[in-house]
Design a protein around this motif. Structure first.
Motif, PDB file in Angstrom:
ATOM      1  N   PHE A  58       0.821  -1.214   0.000  1.00 32.64           N
ATOM      2  CA  PHE A  58       0.000   0.000   0.000  1.00 32.64           C
ATOM      3  C   PHE A  58       0.855   1.263   0.000  1.00 32.64           C
ATOM      4  N   PHE A  59       2.014   1.215   0.646  1.00 34.90           N
ATOM      5  CA  PHE A  59       2.907   2.369   0.624  1.00 34.90           C
ATOM      6  C   PHE A  59       3.399   2.634  -0.794  1.00 34.90           C
ATOM      7  N   PHE A  60       3.841   1.593  -1.493  1.00 33.21           N
ATOM      8  CA  PHE A  60       4.343   1.792  -2.849  1.00 33.21           C
ATOM      9  C   PHE A  60       3.224   2.133  -3.826  1.00 33.21           C
ATOM     10  N   ALA A  61       2.029   1.616  -3.607  1.00 31.75           N
ATOM     11  CA  ALA A  61       0.884   1.993  -4.449  1.00 31.75           C
ATOM     12  C   ALA A  61       0.574   3.474  -4.253  1.00 31.75           C
ATOM     13  N   TRP A  62       0.585   3.932  -3.005  1.00 28.82           N
ATOM     14  CA  TRP A  62       0.333   5.341  -2.713  1.00 28.82           C
ATOM     15  C   TRP A  62       1.419   6.210  -3.325  1.00 28.82           C
ATOM     16  N   ARG A 103       0.808   9.009  -6.165  1.00 27.64           N
ATOM     17  CA  ARG A 103       1.203  10.393  -5.876  1.00 27.64           C
ATOM     18  C   ARG A 103       2.118  10.921  -6.966  1.00 27.64           C
ATOM     19  N   SER A 104       3.057  10.082  -7.372  1.00 26.85           N
ATOM     20  CA  SER A 104       3.999  10.467  -8.418  1.00 26.85           C
ATOM     21  C   SER A 104       3.274  10.687  -9.749  1.00 26.85           C
TER      22      SER A 104
END
Length: 110
Positions: A92-96, A100-101
């Protein structure tokens, strides 16, 4: 008792494999993963010391039934849950971070 003798006593096969347990024609031999370490030293003026430690964690058991031998691993549910939780948090951190990017890149497009 000297430290060498103590270490020899602590590193017996009984620490890794427990006594077999038999019930209803099934033999179970519990096993553990054993780790150890030690150290010692002196101050050069006659002062000496040392220590030794062991850690054992259940790893599973050999099950002997009807002439068949099977390995049944011990499963640490807490470690599995913690590992799954960490994977989910990372996902979920990398998906977020990716979203965002991407949103930032879309805002700067002409």
């Amino acid at each position: 008792m000297g430290m060498t003798k103590k270490i020899q006593q602590d590193f017996r096969a009984r620490i890794v494999y427990h006594e077999p347990v038999e019930q209803n024609g099934i033999i179970v031999v519990p096993a553990a993963r054993v780790r150890g370490g030690g150290g010692g030293g002196g101050d050069g003026q006659g002062g000496e010391g040392g220590g030794f430690g062991l850690s054992a964690t259940p790893s599973g058991a050999w099950v002997i039934q009807g002439g068949r031998v099977r390995w049944k691993p011990a499963i640490d549910i807490l470690a599995l849950v913690a590992g799954g939780y960490l994977v989910a948090v990372a996902y979920f951190f990398f998906a977020w971070l990716t979203e965002r990017s991407s949103a930032k890149a879309r805002r700067h497009m002409p």
